[in-house]
Design an enzyme around this catalytic site. Structure first.
Site, short mmCIF file in Angstrom:
data_model
loop_
_atom_site.label_atom_id
_atom_site.label_comp_id
_atom_site.label_asym_id
_atom_site.label_seq_id
_atom_site.Cartn_x
_atom_site.Cartn_y
_atom_site.Cartn_z
N ASP A 63 4.04 8.58 4.28
CA ASP A 63 5.07 8.95 3.32
C ASP A 63 5.44 10.42 3.47
O ASP A 63 4.56 11.28 3.62
CB ASP A 63 4.54 8.67 1.91
CG ASP A 63 5.54 9.01 0.83
OD1 ASP A 63 6.58 8.34 0.76
OD2 ASP A 63 5.27 9.95 0.05
N GLU A 65 7.73 8.40 7.90
CA GLU A 65 8.95 8.58 7.12
C GLU A 65 9.37 10.02 7.41
O GLU A 65 8.84 10.96 6.81
CB GLU A 65 8.71 8.36 5.63
CG GLU A 65 9.98 8.49 4.81
CD GLU A 65 9.73 8.42 3.31
OE1 GLU A 65 10.58 7.86 2.60
OE2 GLU A 65 8.70 8.95 2.85
#
Length: 713
Positions: A359, A396
């Site tokens: 993330d 990401e």
């Protein structure tokens, strides 16, 4: 102990790991803590006790607090570490004889409280072990100002894997299914006996098998506060779980049993059964911030051990905030880097995890001052770590402070969530002008982003929707976000989602609009499964799940976010369509190449690996601003008997369009595989051959339609 798989966990315990009384509980005087070696970190179970090891450079004293029950406010014993015999350099280590698996504990550290210099020690705070393998209980409020977080649990790592190992499926052959452990089965409509749990996922493995996905990507399962925000009570819940407080521990809230440590066994059981079904497990990991928040947040773990090492700080001691969540993990500090390495290896070895999605991974590219740097040590080490060599690593490739590194995050093994794919495909099917060229690039694997760095098409993780944003159904039903239920005045969430409602905002009874929305959902699902790269589907999109226009349901632990299993019947047409597309992709090597397309053929008259045409059947004019495109994927370069030529016709315009088959394909027999405007069962053909295309006649394409043909042998 480490998990060798040699001894069955279940054989050693009649149930979940439970908190037990230490053997010295009835003695007149507890055994004296003994010195032991200073590594590894955490609470290490030994044959005759437990070794507690924690890092703190600036602490002046360290204690281990022991508890009997999860809801005890005070420890039954406090063990003071002797700085002469229990400290090696910056590592505090004490061995406590007589303790067993299930013991509950905290650390407690004395040291300077000097925020301007980065120190936030609190001698009264109870601290979560950064290497804790499980937590139990909740935050306990009190009028004394003492922070009482969930308690750490001593864990025995042994588990009977029944011979199971990592599946090692090639990334190019992967179809990812992003899902929330709790939300997948929490709804009463799921029929699960253990709804909202790791064991509930096991109950739905037959569904995952029938859908055909090869990997589940689990939204965060690292420990996070359940009813709190940053350790404090919040009017909004914490559903998504992007608020970590213990990186090594599976979330206690997804366990069926409430006994301390049960989540460890249940999580492993879930992974074991998924692997037995041929489904890999990828974890969404959050190494960019923690739930301790900024200078106004509580101290319950890293802040109370070595604040200036674990977090990026400004000169005045305040927190840099590249995560948008109050603080930023100092991931390229050597100490933090070491912790992350240990953590990833822990999940791979002790839990048999097959991969990780990082993330806000651009934060991992920031140095200790917060600057983006080339070849950041952590990013490079993850790619080169031998323990992770068989795992999938996915970035990401952006953060909340403006970094956007899609296509340039790293090279080598790193794959990326392809945000450009999402945006271009959405805009193309919405009918935006000038999107035919970008659409072709995304369909062909995004060579513009990944080829120059030596990466392959499968390094592009293609997605149209994710947990963050609209569901597929809402993408074609809403033009504006509807996030008032989140309690932030509709200010949260993305304001530019490239969505459309086709005449009515939200649900409607108007049949033409409903038909168009269904067709658009099919168009995008078909595009995703026909594109080079790795497709990622969000749980529920295959059955047109809705969040009623909420594009940021991070706090909605309710029916708005949960999978409504009635949709698998109500929208059985879309479910069947999705299942057939996945089967088609996995059966057809032409759709999942391991190398970029070149336009080259294997001889005179043979079809090249890719060619592009306009509606007239002639070579496409890329300056054309209309909405139509024909793509022919040839088998050149593929050494696979299953490979067949594939022809894809796409039309995103608002009026019907006549297509002509290119001359190069007219000598072949083409059978219809996909027609998004046709009624079932004629919308997709996999098990049975579709109608033969008459290549000498015009092909009529209605507005917003995709057709796909497969060449016969």
């Amino acid at each position: 102990m480490i998990d060798t798989g040699a001894t069955s966990y279940l054989a050693r315990s009649s149930g979940p790991v439970m908190a037990k009384q230490p053997s010295f509980a009835t003695a007149a005087k507890p055994p004296t803590p003994q010195f032991s070696y200073p590594l590894p970190y955490g609470a290490i179970l030994r044959e005759d006790g437990v070794q507690f090891v924690v890092y703190s450079r600036s602490a002046t004293a360290m204690r281990v607090l022991l508890y009997k029950k999860a809801n005890d406010r005070e420890p039954y014993r406090s063990i003071e570490c002797n700085p002469d015999t229990n400290r090696w350099g910056d590592i505090w280590s004490v061995f406590v004889p007589g303790l067993t698996a299930g013991e509950l504990y905290h650390f407690q550290a004395d040291g300077p409280f000097d925020p301007d210099r980065g120190h936030r020690f609190d001698p009264h705070a109870r601290l979560i072990d950064p290497f804790a393998k499980a937590l139990v209980g909740e935050f306990q409020a009190g009028s004394d100002g003492v922070s009482r977080p969930p308690k750490c649990v001593v864990i025995d790592d042994h588990f009977d894997w029944q011979g199971g190992r990592h599946l090692r499926r090639p990334l190019s052959d992967t179809v990812i299914y992003e899902m929330h452990v709790r939300g997948f089965t929490r709804s009463p409509t799921s029929g699960a006996e253990r709804p909202g749990t790791y064991l509930g996922v096991i109950e739905k493995i037959p569904y995952l098998k029938s859908l055909g996905v090869t990997a589940v990507e689990l939204m965060p399962v690292h420990e996070f506060p359940t009813n709190e925000s940053n350790g404090q009570k919040s009017t909004r819940g914490n559903y998504w779980g992007y608020d970590p407080m213990a990186f090594f521990a599976p979330h206690r809230g997804y366990a069926d049993s409430a006994e301390p440590g049960a989540q460890v066994r249940e999580f492993k059981e879930m992974v074991r059964e998924l692997h037995a079904a041929g489904i890999e497990v990828i974890l969404d990991v959050v190494f960019n911030h923690t739930s301790e928040g900024n200078e106004e947040g509580p101290t319950f773990t890293f802040k109370g051990l070595e604040n200036s090492v674990y977090y990026m700080l400004n000169a005045d001691g305040s927190y840099k905030n590249y995560s948008g969540c109050g603080n930023t993990v100092n991931s390229n500090h050597p100490i933090v880097r070491e912790m992350i390495f240990h953590c990833l290896r822990h999940w791979v070895y002790n839990y048999h995890i097959d991969g990780f999605r990082f993330d806000l991974a651009s934060i991992l590219s920031r140095d200790r001052s917060g600057e983006l740097v080339p070849n950041p040590p952590l990013v490079e080490y993850i790619a080169e770590d031998p323990m992770l060599a068989d795992t999938k690593i996915i970035a990401e490739a952006w953060d909340a402070a403006g970094a956007y590194q899609v296509g340039s995050f790293a090279n080598g093994r790193w794959a990326e969530w392809n945000g450009a794919y999402r945006d271009n495909v959405r805009r193309y099917w919405r009918g935006d002008l000038g999107m035919t060229g970008p659409m072709a690039t995304r369909l062909a694997g995004s060579s513009d982003l990944y080829q120059s760095s030596g990466r392959k098409p499968y390094h592009s993780i293609n997605f149209i929707t994710s947990h963050d944003g609209y569901s597929l159904n809402d993408l074609v039903s809403y033009e504006r976000k509807h996030n008032l239920a989140n309690g932030e005045g509709n200010r949260d969430g993305d304001n530019n989602s490239y969505s459309a409602n086709y005449g009515v905002e939200g649900p409607t009874r108007r049949v033409p609009i409903r038909r168009l929305r269904k067709r658009q959902a099919k168009n995008m699902m078909a595009t995703l499964l026909l594109s080079q790269g790795v497709p990622m589907i969000v749980a529920g999109d295959e059955a047109l799940r809705t969040q009623r226009g909420n594009n940021n349901a991070y706090c909605q632990d309710n029916a708005l976010s949960w999978f409504d299993w009635r949709l698998t019947q109500r929208n059985a047409e879309m479910l069947r369509f999705s299942e057939a597309l996945i089967a088609l992709r996995l059966h057809q090597p032409t759709l999942r190449r391991a190398k970029f397309l070149t336009g080259a053929s294997e001889g005179h008259g043979a079809l090249p690996d890719v060619s592009w045409y306009g509606t007239d059947g002639e070579t496409v004019d890329w300056n054309h601003t209309f909405h139509s495109l024909t793509c022919v994927l040839g088998t050149a370069g593929l050494d696979d008997d299953k490979a067949r030529h594939v022809m894809i016709l796409m039309h995103s315009g608002g009026k019907p369009q006549e297509f002509h088959a290119p001359k190069t394909v007219r000598g072949l027999t083409w059978r219809l595989a996909i027609d998004t405007i046709a009624e079932p069962p004629h919308d997709v053909f996999v098990d049975t051959p579709g109608p033969v295309l008459n290549t000498s006649q015009p092909i009529q394409m209605d507005h917003h339609t995709l057709k796909c043909y497969i060449a016969s042998e």
